[in-house]
Design a protein around this motif. Structure first.
Motif, PDB file in Angstrom:
ATOM      1  N   SER A  30      43.591  19.058  10.867  1.00 27.79           N
ATOM      2  CA  SER A  30      44.002  17.898  10.081  1.00 27.79           C
ATOM      3  C   SER A  30      43.918  16.641  10.941  1.00 27.79           C
ATOM      4  O   SER A  30      43.831  16.707  12.171  1.00 27.79           O
ATOM      5  CB  SER A  30      45.422  18.092   9.564  1.00 27.79           C
ATOM      6  N   LYS A  31      43.943  15.467  10.279  1.00 25.01           N
ATOM      7  CA  LYS A  31      43.903  14.210  11.020  1.00 25.01           C
ATOM      8  C   LYS A  31      45.096  14.093  11.958  1.00 25.01           C
ATOM      9  O   LYS A  31      44.978  13.616  13.091  1.00 25.01           O
ATOM     10  CB  LYS A  31      43.875  13.031  10.059  1.00 25.01           C
ATOM     11  N   LYS A  32      46.247  14.556  11.493  1.00 23.97           N
ATOM     12  CA  LYS A  32      47.447  14.493  12.317  1.00 23.97           C
ATOM     13  C   LYS A  32      47.289  15.355  13.569  1.00 23.97           C
ATOM     14  O   LYS A  32      47.665  14.947  14.672  1.00 23.97           O
ATOM     15  CB  LYS A  32      48.655  14.966  11.508  1.00 23.97           C
ATOM     16  N   GLN A  33      46.713  16.552  13.415  1.00 20.47           N
ATOM     17  CA  GLN A  33      46.522  17.434  14.556  1.00 20.47           C
ATOM     18  C   GLN A  33      45.524  16.848  15.551  1.00 20.47           C
ATOM     19  O   GLN A  33      45.680  16.992  16.762  1.00 20.47           O
ATOM     20  CB  GLN A  33      46.061  18.813  14.086  1.00 20.47           C
ATOM     21  N   LYS A  34      44.496  16.156  15.036  1.00 17.39           N
ATOM     22  CA  LYS A  34      43.521  15.536  15.933  1.00 17.39           C
ATOM     23  C   LYS A  34      44.137  14.379  16.699  1.00 17.39           C
ATOM     24  O   LYS A  34      43.902  14.227  17.903  1.00 17.39           O
ATOM     25  CB  LYS A  34      42.303  15.060  15.142  1.00 17.39           C
ATOM     26  N   TYR A  35      44.929  13.572  16.020  1.00 21.86           N
ATOM     27  CA  TYR A  35      45.580  12.447  16.696  1.00 21.86           C
ATOM     28  C   TYR A  35      46.573  12.942  17.743  1.00 21.86           C
ATOM     29  O   TYR A  35      46.643  12.415  18.858  1.00 21.86           O
ATOM     30  CB  TYR A  35      46.279  11.552  15.676  1.00 21.86           C
ATOM     31  N   LEU A  36      47.371  13.949  17.375  1.00 20.66           N
ATOM     32  CA  LEU A  36      48.329  14.498  18.331  1.00 20.66           C
ATOM     33  C   LEU A  36      47.610  15.176  19.502  1.00 20.66           C
ATOM     34  O   LEU A  36      48.067  15.092  20.651  1.00 20.66           O
ATOM     35  CB  LEU A  36      49.261  15.487  17.633  1.00 20.66           C
ATOM     36  N   SER A  37      46.495  15.842  19.211  1.00 24.50           N
ATOM     37  CA  SER A  37      45.712  16.459  20.284  1.00 24.50           C
ATOM     38  C   SER A  37      45.214  15.400  21.257  1.00 24.50           C
ATOM     39  O   SER A  37      45.248  15.585  22.481  1.00 24.50           O
ATOM     40  CB  SER A  37      44.526  17.225  19.700  1.00 24.50           C
ATOM     41  N   LEU A  38      44.750  14.264  20.717  1.00 26.36           N
ATOM     42  CA  LEU A  38      44.270  13.181  21.569  1.00 26.36           C
ATOM     43  C   LEU A  38      45.401  12.631  22.436  1.00 26.36           C
ATOM     44  O   LEU A  38      45.203  12.358  23.631  1.00 26.36           O
ATOM     45  CB  LEU A  38      43.670  12.067  20.701  1.00 26.36           C
ATOM     46  N   ILE A  39      46.578  12.481  21.849  1.00 24.91           N
ATOM     47  CA  ILE A  39      47.728  11.984  22.617  1.00 24.91           C
ATOM     48  C   ILE A  39      48.095  12.960  23.735  1.00 24.91           C
ATOM     49  O   ILE A  39      48.332  12.564  24.881  1.00 24.91           O
ATOM     50  CB  ILE A  39      48.928  11.751  21.680  1.00 24.91           C
ATOM     51  N   PHE A  40      48.140  14.257  23.405  1.00 27.55           N
ATOM     52  CA  PHE A  40      48.495  15.255  24.411  1.00 27.55           C
ATOM     53  C   PHE A  40      47.446  15.344  25.526  1.00 27.55           C
ATOM     54  O   PHE A  40      47.787  15.589  26.681  1.00 27.55           O
ATOM     55  CB  PHE A  40      48.661  16.629  23.759  1.00 27.55           C
ATOM     56  N   LEU A  41      46.177  15.144  25.174  1.00 28.39           N
ATOM     57  CA  LEU A  41      45.105  15.260  26.159  1.00 28.39           C
ATOM     58  C   LEU A  41      44.985  14.030  27.047  1.00 28.39           C
ATOM     59  O   LEU A  41      44.497  14.128  28.176  1.00 28.39           O
ATOM     60  CB  LEU A  41      43.764  15.489  25.453  1.00 28.39           C
ATOM     61  N   VAL A  42      45.416  12.879  26.543  1.00 28.07           N
ATOM     62  CA  VAL A  42      45.182  11.615  27.247  1.00 28.07           C
ATOM     63  C   VAL A  42      46.473  11.003  27.786  1.00 28.07           C
ATOM     64  O   VAL A  42      46.583  10.699  28.978  1.00 28.07           O
ATOM     65  CB  VAL A  42      44.474  10.609  26.313  1.00 28.07           C
ATOM     66  N   LEU A  43      47.458  10.821  26.908  1.00 24.43           N
ATOM     67  CA  LEU A  43      48.646  10.064  27.286  1.00 24.43           C
ATOM     68  C   LEU A  43      49.580  10.851  28.195  1.00 24.43           C
ATOM     69  O   LEU A  43      50.127  10.308  29.169  1.00 24.43           O
ATOM     70  CB  LEU A  43      49.389   9.608  26.027  1.00 24.43           C
TER      71      LEU A  43
END
Length: 332
Positions: free
Chosen positions: A102-115
């Motif tokens: 889902s879009k939410k999972q992709k956004y959260l994945s990006l946050i976890f991978l980067v931030l």
């Protein structure tokens, strides 16, 4: 690896081995030092003009990593390192698998991978700096500053211990088949890792045919550029892994078996600093050597210079706080 991919039906999928999970995480950890090393090498050609950029190397990697991970998440539903090892993320909804995140999972994945790695690195550097200042006898006059320093140091130790313990427990559960989530962060996201499908690569002959028949479009050119950049990064990642393995293999070699190089000649301009700090021209207090140039300074003298100018004040070689080493010399 894609040959091991499973057709996702029901609640079954092929789990990657623990070795592939650890290998892709190891690759992810090598990207940041590689990026900073390349940036430092480029800046070394003109340190007077661009040396201040090293102060923002963490933020530069944050931007680079954001674009890199966003591209791979949107195109392959996986991070860069996961894609390199033929893995992808799939959603686990109510015990059933769904190939599309889902879009939410992709956004959260990006946050976890980067931030999260960015904040962890900042916390680690801040804690390390506070520890060095405590060793050197620095005592803050402010009660709130002392409390902040204590919280940062203790918080960093607690975070590292807690995170590593949870990760180890999760690995044990994953290997024993008690969980499908390879890492605690994937558990929070409600995603699991499995093998990705075989990637379709447009052959060069087809591209030449399109160019010959005047059907070559801008989208084709953009696809070629994207593919070229992605392949270059993946090939670079392979060499990073190889160099990491090579360095580990030779790390414990007997250094005494190597021929001793001749001692470098001390230039005349450096002889006047013998036994003196080049900045205050007094006997060094808390002797600290700057390894990029070999000069010995007072710790209180060289630290602010390195922080602000990002170079050796005598030779102008690029430098940062990590290049400072305290010397413990017996006075007997």
């Amino acid at each position: 690896m894609a040959e091991k991919g499973a057709h996702l039906t029901g609640t079954t999928c092929t789990k990657p081995s623990i070795f592939e999970i650890i290998a892709q995480e190891s690759l992810a950890y090598t990207l940041e030092p590689a990026f900073k090393r390349i940036l430092s090498f480029i800046i070394s050609f003109n340190p007077e003009r661009y040396g201040h950029l090293l102060e923002w190397s963490d933020e530069g990697y944050l931007i680079f990593n954001t674009f890199l991970q966003r591209h791979y998440l949107s195109k392959y539903s996986a991070s860069f390192s996961e894609t390199f090892y033929g893995l992808k993320r799939v959603a686990l909804v109510n015990g059933k698998l769904d190939e599309q995140l889902s879009k939410k999972q992709k956004y959260l994945s990006l946050i976890f991978l980067v931030l999260i790695p960015y904040l962890r690195e900042k916390l680690s550097k801040l804690s390390y700096r506070y520890k060095l200042q405590e060793i050197d006898g620095y005592i803050s006059q402010s009660k709130w500053e002392r409390l902040l320093r204590k919280c940062v140091i203790k918080g960093h130790v607690t975070y590292c211990t807690l995170y590593e313990s949870i990760t180890l427990c999760n690995y044990i559960l994953y290997v024993s088949g008690k969980t499908m989530h390879a890492t605690p962060l994937l558990r929070l996201l409600g995603t699991i890792l499995t093998y990705s499908d075989t990637r379709t690569i447009v052959p060069i002959t087809e591209l030449l045919y399109k160019a010959k028949s005047n059907s070559f479009t801008i989208n084709d050119g953009f696809d070629i550029l994207q593919t070229t950049v992605a392949r270059s990064l993946e090939i670079g990642a392979f060499f990073l892994q190889f160099l990491s393995w090579w360095n580990q293999e030779n790390y414990f070699s007997d250094i005494m078996s190597l021929p001793a190089p001749p001692a470098p000649k001390v230039p005349e301009s450096a002889r006047r600093y013998k036994g003196l700090c080049p900045l205050c021209m007094k006997a060094p207090h808390i002797r600290t050597v700057l390894i990029v140039s070999g000069y010995v300074f007072c710790y209180q003298c060289i630290l602010p210079v390195v922080r602000t100018k990002k170079c050796c004040p005598i030779t102008n070689y690029p430098a940062n706080e990590d290049d400072l080493i305290r010397l413990y010399i017996s006075q007997e």
